[in-house]
Design an enzyme around this catalytic site. Structure first.
Site, short mmCIF file in Angstrom:
data_model
loop_
_atom_site.label_atom_id
_atom_site.label_comp_id
_atom_site.label_asym_id
_atom_site.label_seq_id
_atom_site.Cartn_x
_atom_site.Cartn_y
_atom_site.Cartn_z
N THR A 30 -5.01 12.97 6.07
CA THR A 30 -3.64 13.07 6.56
C THR A 30 -3.51 14.23 7.54
O THR A 30 -2.96 14.09 8.64
CB THR A 30 -2.64 13.20 5.40
OG1 THR A 30 -2.94 12.21 4.42
CG2 THR A 30 -1.21 13.03 5.87
N ASN A 55 -2.01 19.41 0.31
CA ASN A 55 -3.09 18.66 0.95
C ASN A 55 -2.84 18.45 2.45
O ASN A 55 -3.76 18.56 3.27
CB ASN A 55 -3.25 17.32 0.23
CG ASN A 55 -4.34 16.47 0.85
OD1 ASN A 55 -5.39 16.98 1.21
ND2 ASN A 55 -4.07 15.20 0.99
N LYS A 110 4.63 2.43 8.51
CA LYS A 110 3.47 3.29 8.79
C LYS A 110 2.20 2.44 8.97
O LYS A 110 1.46 2.61 9.92
CB LYS A 110 3.30 4.25 7.61
CG LYS A 110 2.35 5.39 7.85
CD LYS A 110 2.18 6.24 6.57
CE LYS A 110 3.48 6.91 6.15
NZ LYS A 110 3.26 7.85 5.01
N SER A 168 -7.38 5.56 3.61
CA SER A 168 -7.27 4.74 2.39
C SER A 168 -7.75 3.32 2.69
O SER A 168 -8.45 2.69 1.89
CB SER A 168 -5.83 4.67 1.91
OG SER A 168 -5.50 5.80 1.13
N LYS A 191 0.85 -1.20 0.00
CA LYS A 191 0.00 0.00 0.00
C LYS A 191 0.88 1.23 0.00
O LYS A 191 1.84 1.32 0.77
CB LYS A 191 -0.88 0.00 1.26
CG LYS A 191 -1.89 1.14 1.29
CD LYS A 191 -3.12 0.81 0.49
CE LYS A 191 -4.00 2.03 0.21
NZ LYS A 191 -3.48 2.88 -0.89
N LYS A 209 5.41 1.90 -2.81
CA LYS A 209 5.41 3.30 -3.27
C LYS A 209 5.73 3.31 -4.74
O LYS A 209 6.43 2.42 -5.24
CB LYS A 209 6.47 4.11 -2.52
CG LYS A 209 6.23 5.59 -2.54
CD LYS A 209 5.20 5.95 -1.50
CE LYS A 209 5.04 7.42 -1.30
NZ LYS A 209 4.39 7.69 -0.01
#
Ligand code: GLU
Length: 422
Positions: free
Chosen positions: A197, A228, A101, A355, A77, A113
């Site tokens: 976030t 963001n 994370k 997410s 992810k 990523k």
């Protein structure tokens, strides 16, 4: 002194930094060398050449990356970033941080990523779409709700995720929303994902402030980056009574020691594509990292607090909205000064947490109201903050080392239970 020079050089390589952070925690956990190797190395790294027909008819070839660091706890992810400086080392580091994370915040994902080396500001919308679709098509074998689930990151957004859903779905011959997260609401997105976030940054910061007995209400906050993450963090902290005294973005830096009107600044920055010139503020001449404040939120890119400026940081709490903003050398300097760094893998994990909720909702076909998403996010973030604070107290280590320890223990536990397939 060459030895020191080498160290400092290395200090700016995100992959070397991610490995150093891992090693320090692994050392404290007394992990056997073999297991250490298993979880340190990325599982798979892919590089693709992406030819794109530009608007003027010429052809340009871009380089794209996708790294799956771990699929031990669930599908890989992590976001996809579009930036001229994207490199394999950077994507590998970011993928590893995603593993830790997801484990810290305890959601059932591994880490991945992606990135494309490009300058999206210099691409038309059509060029951006063709580049995105080519990337998604080339990597469609890797991607999938059960295997690898991308999301937005630096310079990517919900529209780009919608193009990925469409490209992947065309290949699969059915609509598959759960293949990426951070989608527009109309295309299977989740309420609250865009703000997640920044909202997570608020929850963690609140928990850490409570722990050190510093009220968030009235605290002076400086925010680096007004994308963001930075803009939502600033807005929500202001709504919680904090005073946003300085903000920097690519357009420039502004400040007002009496506190900026963040609601007006959000509107201004959206219209003018930047914070510079915001009425009533003064331009900031010194680096925002060194601004006199209680809480510093680095919410831009890696390597912003380094051995060169860490000593001049004045904030008591550093809330890492970005990934990798503080180098290991800087961490040492900040710790010696008594500053508390809320590490990226905890502090900005609100995005990937929602997410996860988005992926769950896609798979259920049932969508939650925003209140419910935010309440669940709060539960996860408060629990993760408590786990990390307790570990830090128990072992007398920094929050970063503690967060890595919590995460590594969770990944190792699953490896031990699953065993190694030979
Ligand atoms: N790019 C974000 C991060 O670095 C979100 C990743 C995701 O939602 O998968 O955490």
């Amino acid at each position: 002194m060459p030895a020191e020079g080498t160290n400092i050089q290395k200090d700016l390589n995100p992959l070397a930094n991610a490995e150093r952070q891992f090693d320090e925690a692994a050392e404290r956990l007394n992990l056997p060398q073999g297991i250490r190797e298993v979880i340190k190395r990325p599982r798979r790294a892919t590089i693709v050449s992406l030819p794109v027909v530009m608007d003027d008819g010429s052809v340009r070839v871009f380089t794209g990356y996708r790294v799956q660091h771990s699929i031990v706890r669930g599908p890989a992810k992590g976001g996809i970033r579009y930036h001229p400086d994207v490199s394999l080392d950077e994507v590998e580091a970011l993928a590893a941080w995603m593993t830790w994370k997801c484990a810290v915040v305890n959601i059932p994902f591994g880490g991945g990523k992606g990135g494309i080396a490009c300058d999206p500001d210099r691409l038309s919308k059509g060029e951006l779409e063709r580049l995105t679709r080519r990337y998604a098509a080339d990597l469609s074998d890797l991607f999938g709700p059960e295997s690898d689930v991308p999301a937005p990151d630096v310079n990517t957004n919900a529209q780009i995720m919608a193009w990925i859903v469409d490209t992947y779905s065309m290949h699969e011959r059915r609509t598959e929303y759960a293949v990426v997260t951070g989608k527009p609401l109309e295309v299977g997105g989740s309420a609250g994902r865009r703000e997640a976030t920044g909202r997570g940054v608020l929850f963690c910061t609140r928990e850490v402030c409570r722990h050190i007995g510093m009220p968030l209400a009235g605290a002076r906050v400086a925010v680096q980056g007004f994308g963001n993450v930075g803009s939502v963090s600033a807005d929500l902290m202001a709504r919680s009574g904090a005073k946003i005294v300085a903000v920097a973005d690519v357009s420039g830096a502004i400040h007002d020691p009496k506190g900026l009107d963040v609601t007006a600044l959000l509107r201004y920055a959206a219209d003018r594509r930047g914070v510079q010139g915001f009425p009533g503020s003064q331009p900031l001449k010194t680096p925002i990292i060194e601004y006199d404040c209680d809480i510093l939120v680095p919410a831009a890119l890696e390597n912003q607090i380094t051995h060169e400026n860490a000593d001049r940081v004045r904030a008591r709490v550093i809330a890492e909205g970005a990934n990798g903003p503080t180098t290991p050398e800087a961490d040492k300097i900040l710790a010696a000064k008594g500053a508390m760094v809320i590490p990226d893998i905890l502090c900005n994990s609100g995005g990937v947490t929602v997410s996860y909720f988005e992926w769950v909702q896609n798979r259920m076909g049932l969508y939650w109201p925003e209140d419910e998403v935010n309440a669940r996010l709060e539960q996860y973030m408060v629990q993760a903050s408590k786990d990390v604070l307790a570990k830090a107290v128990e072992h007398g280590v920094s929050l970063r080392v503690a967060a890595f320890m919590v995460a590594i223990e969770r990944v190792v536990k699953v490896i031990m239970l699953r065993g190694l397939y030979a």
